[in-house]
Design a protein around this motif. Structure first.
Motif, PDB file in Angstrom:
ATOM      1  N   GLY A 134     -13.625 -21.418 -62.030  1.00 29.62           N
ATOM      2  CA  GLY A 134     -12.954 -20.905 -63.119  1.00 29.62           C
ATOM      3  C   GLY A 134     -14.004 -19.783 -63.816  1.00 29.62           C
ATOM      4  N   ASN A 135     -14.891 -19.479 -62.010  1.00 29.62           N
ATOM      5  CA  ASN A 135     -15.879 -18.209 -62.292  1.00 29.62           C
ATOM      6  C   ASN A 135     -15.928 -16.795 -61.145  1.00 29.62           C
ATOM      7  N   ARG A 136     -14.454 -17.133 -60.543  1.00 29.94           N
ATOM      8  CA  ARG A 136     -13.838 -16.502 -58.966  1.00 29.94           C
ATOM      9  C   ARG A 136     -12.444 -16.337 -59.236  1.00 29.94           C
ATOM     10  N   ALA A 137     -12.141 -14.887 -59.412  1.00 29.01           N
ATOM     11  CA  ALA A 137     -10.378 -15.546 -59.223  1.00 29.01           C
ATOM     12  C   ALA A 137     -10.251 -14.109 -57.610  1.00 29.01           C
ATOM     13  N   VAL A 138      -9.446 -14.122 -57.440  1.00 29.58           N
ATOM     14  CA  VAL A 138      -8.697 -13.009 -55.695  1.00 29.58           C
ATOM     15  C   VAL A 138      -7.113 -13.246 -55.696  1.00 29.58           C
ATOM     16  N   THR A 139      -7.215 -11.633 -55.925  1.00 29.18           N
ATOM     17  CA  THR A 139      -5.062 -11.347 -55.588  1.00 29.18           C
ATOM     18  C   THR A 139      -5.563 -10.426 -54.596  1.00 29.18           C
ATOM     19  N   GLU A 140      -4.179 -11.429 -53.751  1.00 29.68           N
ATOM     20  CA  GLU A 140      -4.679 -10.691 -52.902  1.00 29.68           C
ATOM     21  C   GLU A 140      -3.484  -9.675 -52.787  1.00 29.68           C
ATOM     22  N   ARG A 141      -3.782  -8.826 -51.485  1.00 31.61           N
ATOM     23  CA  ARG A 141      -3.160  -7.331 -51.753  1.00 31.61           C
ATOM     24  C   ARG A 141      -2.605  -7.258 -50.221  1.00 31.61           C
ATOM     25  N   VAL A 142      -1.210  -7.700 -50.061  1.00 31.73           N
ATOM     26  CA  VAL A 142       0.169  -7.494 -49.162  1.00 31.73           C
ATOM     27  C   VAL A 142       1.109  -6.274 -48.977  1.00 31.73           C
ATOM     28  N   ILE A 143       0.350  -5.946 -47.363  1.00 36.29           N
ATOM     29  CA  ILE A 143       1.345  -4.548 -47.029  1.00 36.29           C
ATOM     30  C   ILE A 143       2.058  -4.902 -46.084  1.00 36.29           C
ATOM     31  N   THR A 144       2.582  -4.221 -45.648  1.00 36.53           N
ATOM     32  CA  THR A 144       3.415  -4.399 -44.345  1.00 36.53           C
ATOM     33  C   THR A 144       3.905  -3.596 -43.201  1.00 36.53           C
ATOM     34  N   GLY A 181      -5.113   1.571 -44.342  1.00 33.65           N
ATOM     35  CA  GLY A 181      -5.042   2.084 -43.023  1.00 33.65           C
ATOM     36  C   GLY A 181      -3.763   1.402 -42.511  1.00 33.65           C
ATOM     37  N   LEU A 182      -2.659   0.105 -42.388  1.00 31.72           N
ATOM     38  CA  LEU A 182      -1.516  -0.119 -41.790  1.00 31.72           C
ATOM     39  C   LEU A 182      -1.118   0.972 -42.717  1.00 31.72           C
TER      40      LEU A 182
END
Ligand code: NAI
Ligand code: MG
Length: 338
Positions: A134-144, A181-182
Protein backbone atom coordinates in the motif's frame (compact mmCIF):
# COMPACT_ATOMS: atom_id res chain seq x y z
CA UNK A 1 -29.02 15.16 -46.06
CA UNK A 2 -30.63 13.58 -43.03
CA UNK A 3 -28.53 13.35 -39.89
CA UNK A 4 -29.01 11.01 -36.96
CA UNK A 5 -27.84 12.80 -33.84
CA UNK A 6 -27.47 11.03 -30.50
CA UNK A 7 -28.21 13.28 -27.51
CA UNK A 8 -26.56 12.37 -24.19
CA UNK A 9 -28.04 14.70 -21.55
CA UNK A 10 -26.30 13.03 -18.57
CA UNK A 11 -26.55 14.52 -15.07
CA UNK A 12 -26.94 17.85 -13.28
CA UNK A 13 -27.24 20.77 -15.69
CA UNK A 14 -26.55 18.40 -18.64
CA UNK A 15 -30.25 17.87 -19.42
CA UNK A 16 -30.90 21.67 -19.29
CA UNK A 17 -28.16 22.60 -21.75
CA UNK A 18 -28.95 19.69 -24.09
CA UNK A 19 -32.65 20.63 -24.18
CA UNK A 20 -31.62 24.20 -25.12
CA UNK A 21 -29.26 22.94 -27.82
CA UNK A 22 -31.98 20.73 -29.27
CA UNK A 23 -34.34 23.74 -29.53
CA UNK A 24 -31.68 25.84 -31.23
CA UNK A 25 -30.66 23.07 -33.65
CA UNK A 26 -34.32 22.59 -34.57
CA UNK A 27 -34.41 26.18 -35.86
CA UNK A 28 -31.79 25.44 -38.52
CA UNK A 29 -32.84 24.31 -41.99
CA UNK A 30 -31.37 20.83 -41.54
CA UNK A 31 -32.98 17.41 -41.27
CA UNK A 32 -31.81 16.30 -37.84
CA UNK A 33 -33.25 13.27 -36.09
CA UNK A 34 -32.44 13.09 -32.40
CA UNK A 35 -32.09 9.87 -30.41
CA UNK A 36 -31.52 10.19 -26.65
CA UNK A 37 -29.17 7.84 -24.80
CA UNK A 38 -28.23 7.28 -21.16
CA UNK A 39 -24.89 8.19 -19.60
CA UNK A 40 -23.60 9.16 -16.16
CA UNK A 41 -24.46 8.66 -12.52
CA UNK A 42 -28.21 8.69 -13.11
CA UNK A 43 -27.77 5.91 -15.66
CA UNK A 44 -25.70 3.98 -13.10
CA UNK A 45 -28.45 4.33 -10.50
CA UNK A 46 -31.24 3.40 -12.91
CA UNK A 47 -29.52 0.77 -15.04
CA UNK A 48 -26.46 -0.38 -13.10
CA UNK A 49 -23.91 1.12 -15.51
CA UNK A 50 -22.79 4.71 -16.18
CA UNK A 51 -22.22 3.73 -19.81
CA UNK A 52 -24.74 1.08 -20.92
CA UNK A 53 -23.79 -0.99 -23.98
CA UNK A 54 -26.87 0.34 -25.79
CA UNK A 55 -25.51 3.89 -25.46
CA UNK A 56 -22.31 2.91 -27.28
CA UNK A 57 -24.40 1.29 -30.01
CA UNK A 58 -26.49 4.44 -30.48
CA UNK A 59 -23.38 6.67 -30.58
CA UNK A 60 -21.76 4.37 -33.17
CA UNK A 61 -24.88 4.37 -35.32
CA UNK A 62 -25.35 8.16 -35.21
CA UNK A 63 -23.65 10.60 -37.56
CA UNK A 64 -22.55 12.52 -34.44
CA UNK A 65 -23.43 12.89 -30.76
CA UNK A 66 -23.90 15.80 -28.38
CA UNK A 67 -23.20 15.26 -24.66
CA UNK A 68 -24.26 17.47 -21.73
CA UNK A 69 -22.24 16.53 -18.64
CA UNK A 70 -21.96 13.73 -16.14
CA UNK A 71 -21.48 13.60 -12.39
CA UNK A 72 -18.57 11.38 -11.38
CA UNK A 73 -18.73 10.83 -7.61
CA UNK A 74 -15.57 9.29 -6.16
CA UNK A 75 -15.56 6.12 -4.06
CA UNK A 76 -18.63 4.45 -5.54
CA UNK A 77 -17.95 0.73 -6.09
CA UNK A 78 -18.45 -0.33 -9.71
CA UNK A 79 -18.54 3.25 -10.94
CA UNK A 80 -16.07 4.49 -13.54
CA UNK A 81 -15.74 7.70 -15.54
CA UNK A 82 -18.08 7.03 -18.47
CA UNK A 83 -16.41 9.79 -20.50
CA UNK A 84 -12.89 8.35 -20.31
CA UNK A 85 -14.34 4.86 -20.98
CA UNK A 86 -16.40 6.11 -23.93
CA UNK A 87 -13.34 7.77 -25.50
CA UNK A 88 -11.38 4.52 -25.22
CA UNK A 89 -14.20 2.17 -26.30
CA UNK A 90 -15.02 4.25 -29.38
CA UNK A 91 -11.38 5.21 -30.03
CA UNK A 92 -12.28 8.89 -30.05
CA UNK A 93 -8.61 9.64 -30.39
CA UNK A 94 -8.67 13.39 -30.95
CA UNK A 95 -9.96 15.85 -28.37
CA UNK A 96 -10.33 19.25 -30.01
CA UNK A 97 -10.69 22.38 -27.95
CA UNK A 98 -10.91 25.69 -29.77
CA UNK A 99 -10.18 28.81 -27.68
CA UNK A 100 -11.23 32.01 -29.44
CA UNK A 101 -11.51 35.50 -28.00
CA UNK A 102 -15.05 36.62 -27.36
CA UNK A 103 -16.41 40.15 -27.36
CA UNK A 104 -16.68 40.38 -23.58
CA UNK A 105 -14.68 42.23 -20.91
CA UNK A 106 -13.55 38.93 -19.33
CA UNK A 107 -11.87 37.79 -22.55
CA UNK A 108 -8.36 38.64 -23.71
CA UNK A 109 -8.21 39.82 -27.34
CA UNK A 110 -6.47 38.25 -30.32
CA UNK A 111 -6.68 34.58 -29.30
CA UNK A 112 -7.63 31.94 -31.86
CA UNK A 113 -6.05 28.71 -30.67
CA UNK A 114 -6.96 25.08 -31.21
CA UNK A 115 -5.74 22.52 -28.68
CA UNK A 116 -5.51 19.02 -30.16
CA UNK A 117 -5.16 16.54 -27.32
CA UNK A 118 -4.49 12.82 -27.65
CA UNK A 119 -7.52 11.22 -26.03
CA UNK A 120 -6.93 7.47 -25.66
CA UNK A 121 -3.47 6.74 -24.28
CA UNK A 122 -0.65 8.44 -22.35
CA UNK A 123 -1.09 8.60 -18.57
CA UNK A 124 -4.83 7.91 -18.95
CA UNK A 125 -4.32 4.44 -20.44
CA UNK A 126 -5.81 2.92 -17.29
CA UNK A 127 -2.80 0.75 -16.44
CA UNK A 128 -2.35 1.35 -12.73
CA UNK A 129 -1.53 -0.66 -9.65
CA UNK A 130 -1.18 -0.14 -5.93
CA UNK A 131 1.50 -2.48 -4.65
CA UNK A 132 0.72 -4.94 -1.88
CA UNK A 133 2.14 -2.97 1.03
CA UNK A 134 0.00 0.00 0.00
CA UNK A 135 3.00 2.33 -0.02
CA UNK A 136 3.88 2.37 -3.69
CA UNK A 137 1.59 3.08 -6.63
CA UNK A 138 2.43 2.93 -10.33
CA UNK A 139 0.67 4.34 -13.39
CA UNK A 140 2.04 3.39 -16.80
CA UNK A 141 2.30 6.03 -19.49
CA UNK A 142 1.70 4.33 -22.81
CA UNK A 143 2.67 6.16 -25.99
CA UNK A 144 2.46 4.37 -29.33
CA UNK A 145 3.66 5.23 -32.80
CA UNK A 146 0.12 4.72 -34.14
CA UNK A 147 -1.46 6.91 -31.45
CA UNK A 148 1.09 9.67 -31.91
CA UNK A 149 0.93 9.56 -35.70
CA UNK A 150 -2.83 9.90 -35.92
CA UNK A 151 -3.11 12.76 -33.41
CA UNK A 152 -0.27 14.76 -34.95
CA UNK A 153 -1.65 14.20 -38.46
CA UNK A 154 -5.08 15.41 -37.27
CA UNK A 155 -3.50 18.56 -35.83
CA UNK A 156 -1.63 19.38 -39.04
CA UNK A 157 -4.66 18.61 -41.21
CA UNK A 158 -6.80 20.94 -39.10
CA UNK A 159 -4.11 23.63 -39.28
CA UNK A 160 -4.12 23.31 -43.06
CA UNK A 161 -7.94 23.31 -43.30
CA UNK A 162 -8.27 26.41 -41.14
CA UNK A 163 -5.45 28.35 -42.79
CA UNK A 164 -3.22 28.38 -39.73
CA UNK A 165 0.52 28.74 -40.24
CA UNK A 166 2.08 26.94 -37.26
CA UNK A 167 1.67 23.96 -34.94
CA UNK A 168 3.27 23.75 -31.49
CA UNK A 169 4.27 20.19 -30.58
CA UNK A 170 4.22 20.18 -26.77
CA UNK A 171 6.17 17.53 -24.86
CA UNK A 172 8.59 16.79 -22.00
CA UNK A 173 11.10 14.71 -23.95
CA UNK A 174 14.02 16.11 -21.93
CA UNK A 175 12.80 14.07 -18.92
CA UNK A 176 10.31 11.51 -20.30
CA UNK A 177 12.90 10.43 -22.82
CA UNK A 178 11.21 7.27 -24.07
CA UNK A 179 7.51 8.20 -24.20
CA UNK A 180 7.78 11.85 -25.14
CA UNK A 181 10.85 10.98 -27.22
CA UNK A 182 8.75 8.67 -29.40
CA UNK A 183 5.92 11.22 -29.61
CA UNK A 184 8.33 13.94 -30.72
CA UNK A 185 10.13 11.76 -33.30
CA UNK A 186 6.84 10.73 -34.87
CA UNK A 187 5.60 14.34 -34.77
CA UNK A 188 8.58 15.47 -36.87
CA UNK A 189 8.01 12.65 -39.37
CA UNK A 190 4.37 13.65 -39.83
CA UNK A 191 5.22 17.37 -39.91
CA UNK A 192 7.45 16.75 -42.93
CA UNK A 193 4.25 16.02 -44.91
CA UNK A 194 3.07 19.59 -44.25
CA UNK A 195 5.96 21.79 -45.42
CA UNK A 196 3.85 24.96 -45.54
CA UNK A 197 3.15 24.75 -41.80
CA UNK A 198 5.84 25.70 -39.31
CA UNK A 199 6.51 23.13 -36.57
CA UNK A 200 7.43 24.62 -33.21
CA UNK A 201 8.56 22.46 -30.31
CA UNK A 202 7.79 23.54 -26.77
CA UNK A 203 8.35 21.85 -23.42
CA UNK A 204 5.10 21.56 -21.49
CA UNK A 205 6.02 23.67 -18.47
CA UNK A 206 7.28 26.47 -20.72
CA UNK A 207 4.04 26.16 -22.67
CA UNK A 208 1.95 26.55 -19.50
CA UNK A 209 3.85 29.75 -18.77
CA UNK A 210 3.69 31.07 -22.33
CA UNK A 211 -0.07 30.47 -22.44
CA UNK A 212 -0.45 32.90 -19.55
CA UNK A 213 2.13 35.39 -20.83
CA UNK A 214 1.20 35.59 -24.52
CA UNK A 215 -1.62 33.21 -25.53
CA UNK A 216 -2.06 34.93 -28.90
CA UNK A 217 1.24 33.41 -30.16
CA UNK A 218 -0.38 29.94 -30.44
CA UNK A 219 -2.40 28.71 -33.41
CA UNK A 220 -2.49 24.94 -32.85
CA UNK A 221 -1.11 22.96 -29.89
CA UNK A 222 -0.80 19.18 -30.27
CA UNK A 223 0.12 17.14 -27.24
CA UNK A 224 -0.37 13.97 -25.21
CA UNK A 225 -3.40 13.20 -23.04
CA UNK A 226 -2.60 14.61 -19.57
CA UNK A 227 -0.69 17.66 -20.87
CA UNK A 228 -3.57 18.45 -23.22
CA UNK A 229 -6.13 18.09 -20.44
CA UNK A 230 -4.33 20.65 -18.30
CA UNK A 231 -3.29 23.11 -21.02
CA UNK A 232 -6.74 23.22 -22.60
CA UNK A 233 -8.42 24.05 -19.27
CA UNK A 234 -5.81 26.75 -18.76
CA UNK A 235 -6.30 28.22 -22.24
CA UNK A 236 -10.09 28.44 -22.05
CA UNK A 237 -9.92 30.77 -19.04
CA UNK A 238 -8.73 33.64 -21.26
CA UNK A 239 -11.75 33.46 -23.53
CA UNK A 240 -14.85 33.45 -21.33
CA UNK A 241 -14.31 30.36 -19.16
CA UNK A 242 -16.38 27.25 -18.66
CA UNK A 243 -19.72 28.75 -19.66
CA UNK A 244 -18.51 29.09 -23.26
CA UNK A 245 -15.79 26.42 -23.70
CA UNK A 246 -16.69 23.65 -26.15
CA UNK A 247 -14.92 20.51 -27.29
CA UNK A 248 -15.15 17.60 -29.69
CA UNK A 249 -14.02 13.98 -29.36
CA UNK A 250 -13.29 12.65 -32.82
CA UNK A 251 -12.73 9.06 -33.90
CA UNK A 252 -12.77 7.19 -37.17
CA UNK A 253 -16.35 5.94 -36.84
CA UNK A 254 -17.89 8.11 -34.13
CA UNK A 255 -17.70 11.61 -32.75
CA UNK A 256 -19.03 13.17 -29.54
CA UNK A 257 -19.20 16.94 -28.97
CA UNK A 258 -19.56 18.40 -25.48
CA UNK A 259 -19.22 21.50 -23.36
CA UNK A 260 -16.03 21.40 -21.30
CA UNK A 261 -17.85 22.04 -18.01
CA UNK A 262 -19.21 19.37 -15.68
CA UNK A 263 -22.64 18.83 -14.15
CA UNK A 264 -22.43 21.96 -11.90
CA UNK A 265 -24.45 20.55 -8.97
CA UNK A 266 -24.85 24.00 -7.39
CA UNK A 267 -26.79 25.26 -10.42
CA UNK A 268 -29.24 22.37 -10.69
CA UNK A 269 -32.86 23.51 -10.58
CA UNK A 270 -31.91 27.19 -10.76
CA UNK A 271 -32.39 27.52 -14.53
CA UNK A 272 -29.32 29.74 -14.95
CA UNK A 273 -26.74 27.36 -16.45
CA UNK A 274 -25.06 28.93 -19.46
CA UNK A 275 -26.00 26.87 -22.55
CA UNK A 276 -23.46 28.74 -24.74
CA UNK A 277 -20.73 26.08 -24.44
CA UNK A 278 -23.22 23.47 -25.62
CA UNK A 279 -24.37 25.71 -28.50
CA UNK A 280 -20.74 26.10 -29.57
CA UNK A 281 -20.22 22.34 -29.23
CA UNK A 282 -23.26 21.89 -31.49
CA UNK A 283 -21.68 24.32 -33.98
CA UNK A 284 -18.47 22.22 -33.92
CA UNK A 285 -20.63 19.16 -34.58
CA UNK A 286 -22.23 20.83 -37.62
CA UNK A 287 -18.77 21.81 -38.88
CA UNK A 288 -17.69 18.17 -38.51
CA UNK A 289 -20.75 17.06 -40.51
CA UNK A 290 -19.74 19.49 -43.26
CA UNK A 291 -22.61 21.92 -42.56
CA UNK A 292 -20.32 24.95 -42.50
CA UNK A 293 -22.96 27.56 -43.29
CA UNK A 294 -25.30 26.52 -40.50
CA UNK A 295 -22.39 26.15 -38.07
CA UNK A 296 -21.35 29.71 -38.91
CA UNK A 297 -24.91 31.03 -38.41
CA UNK A 298 -25.16 29.35 -35.01
CA UNK A 299 -21.81 30.76 -33.91
CA UNK A 300 -22.77 34.22 -35.18
CA UNK A 301 -26.04 34.13 -33.19
CA UNK A 302 -24.17 33.13 -30.03
CA UNK A 303 -21.56 35.86 -30.58
CA UNK A 304 -24.26 38.47 -31.18
CA UNK A 305 -25.81 37.67 -27.80
CA UNK A 306 -22.45 37.96 -26.02
CA UNK A 307 -21.63 41.24 -27.76
CA UNK A 308 -25.04 42.66 -26.77
CA UNK A 309 -24.52 41.66 -23.13
CA UNK A 310 -27.37 39.18 -23.41
CA UNK A 311 -25.82 36.55 -21.16
CA UNK A 312 -26.43 34.34 -18.16
CA UNK A 313 -25.11 35.44 -14.70
CA UNK A 314 -21.71 33.71 -15.08
CA UNK A 315 -20.88 36.29 -17.78
CA UNK A 316 -22.45 39.14 -15.82
CA UNK A 317 -25.90 39.10 -17.45
CA UNK A 318 -29.38 38.48 -16.10
CA UNK A 319 -30.78 35.93 -18.55
CA UNK A 320 -31.90 32.43 -17.57
CA UNK A 321 -30.96 29.35 -19.60
CA UNK A 322 -34.35 29.54 -21.33
CA UNK A 323 -34.06 33.31 -21.82
CA UNK A 324 -30.69 33.04 -23.56
CA UNK A 325 -31.96 30.14 -25.66
CA UNK A 326 -34.86 32.33 -26.89
CA UNK A 327 -32.44 35.16 -27.72
CA UNK A 328 -30.21 32.87 -29.79
CA UNK A 329 -33.29 31.59 -31.60
CA UNK A 330 -34.39 35.20 -32.26
CA UNK A 331 -31.02 35.95 -33.89
CA UNK A 332 -31.25 32.77 -35.95
CA UNK A 333 -34.72 33.75 -37.22
CA UNK A 334 -33.56 37.17 -38.41
CA UNK A 335 -33.44 37.35 -42.20
CA UNK A 336 -30.02 36.52 -43.62
CA UNK A 337 -28.25 39.58 -45.01
CA UNK A 338 -25.75 38.76 -47.72
P1 NAI B 1 -18.15 22.01 -13.09
O1 NAI B 1 -17.66 22.31 -14.47
O2 NAI B 1 -19.43 21.26 -12.98
O3 NAI B 1 -18.30 23.39 -12.29
C1 NAI B 1 -17.20 24.27 -12.06
C2 NAI B 1 -17.74 25.70 -11.81
O4 NAI B 1 -18.22 26.27 -13.03
C3 NAI B 1 -18.90 25.75 -10.84
O5 NAI B 1 -18.82 26.94 -10.11
C4 NAI B 1 -20.11 25.77 -11.76
O6 NAI B 1 -21.23 26.36 -11.16
C5 NAI B 1 -19.60 26.59 -12.94
N1 NAI B 1 -20.23 26.18 -14.20
C6 NAI B 1 -20.04 25.01 -14.86
N2 NAI B 1 -20.80 24.96 -15.95
C7 NAI B 1 -21.49 26.12 -16.01
C8 NAI B 1 -22.44 26.64 -16.93
N3 NAI B 1 -22.84 25.97 -18.02
N4 NAI B 1 -22.96 27.86 -16.66
C9 NAI B 1 -22.57 28.56 -15.59
N5 NAI B 1 -21.66 28.13 -14.70
C10 NAI B 1 -21.12 26.91 -14.90
O7 NAI B 1 -16.97 21.22 -12.36
P2 NAI B 1 -16.92 20.59 -10.88
O8 NAI B 1 -17.72 21.40 -9.94
O9 NAI B 1 -15.49 20.37 -10.62
O10 NAI B 1 -17.60 19.15 -11.03
C11 NAI B 1 -18.97 18.85 -10.81
C12 NAI B 1 -19.26 17.45 -11.31
O11 NAI B 1 -19.08 17.39 -12.72
C13 NAI B 1 -18.33 16.38 -10.71
O12 NAI B 1 -19.09 15.24 -10.43
C14 NAI B 1 -17.33 16.11 -11.82
O13 NAI B 1 -16.84 14.80 -11.77
C15 NAI B 1 -18.19 16.33 -13.06
N6 NAI B 1 -17.44 16.75 -14.27
C16 NAI B 1 -17.89 16.25 -15.44
C17 NAI B 1 -17.32 16.66 -16.63
C18 NAI B 1 -17.92 16.18 -17.90
O14 NAI B 1 -19.04 15.70 -17.89
N7 NAI B 1 -17.24 16.30 -19.01
C19 NAI B 1 -16.17 17.58 -16.66
C20 NAI B 1 -15.82 18.10 -15.37
C21 NAI B 1 -16.43 17.68 -14.21
MG1 MG C 1 -10.33 18.37 -17.99
Amino acid sequence: MKYEICLLPGDGIGPDVIASAEMVLNCLPLELRFTPAEIGYGAYQRLGSPLPAETLTIIRRAHASLLGAVTSPPNIPGYFSPIVRMRQELQLYANLRPCRSINHPSSRPGIDLLVVRENTEGLYSGIERLEEDGNRAVTERVITRRGSERIVRKAFELARQTGRKSVHVVHKANVLRQTCGLFLRVAHEVAAEFPEIETKEMIVDACAMELVRAPEQFEVIVTTNLFGDILSDEACMFVGGLGVAASGNIGLDASVFEPVHGSAPALVGKGIANPTATFLAAAMMLEHLGEHTQAGRLRAAVEACIAAGETTPDLGGTLSTAGLTSKVIEYLRQPVTQ
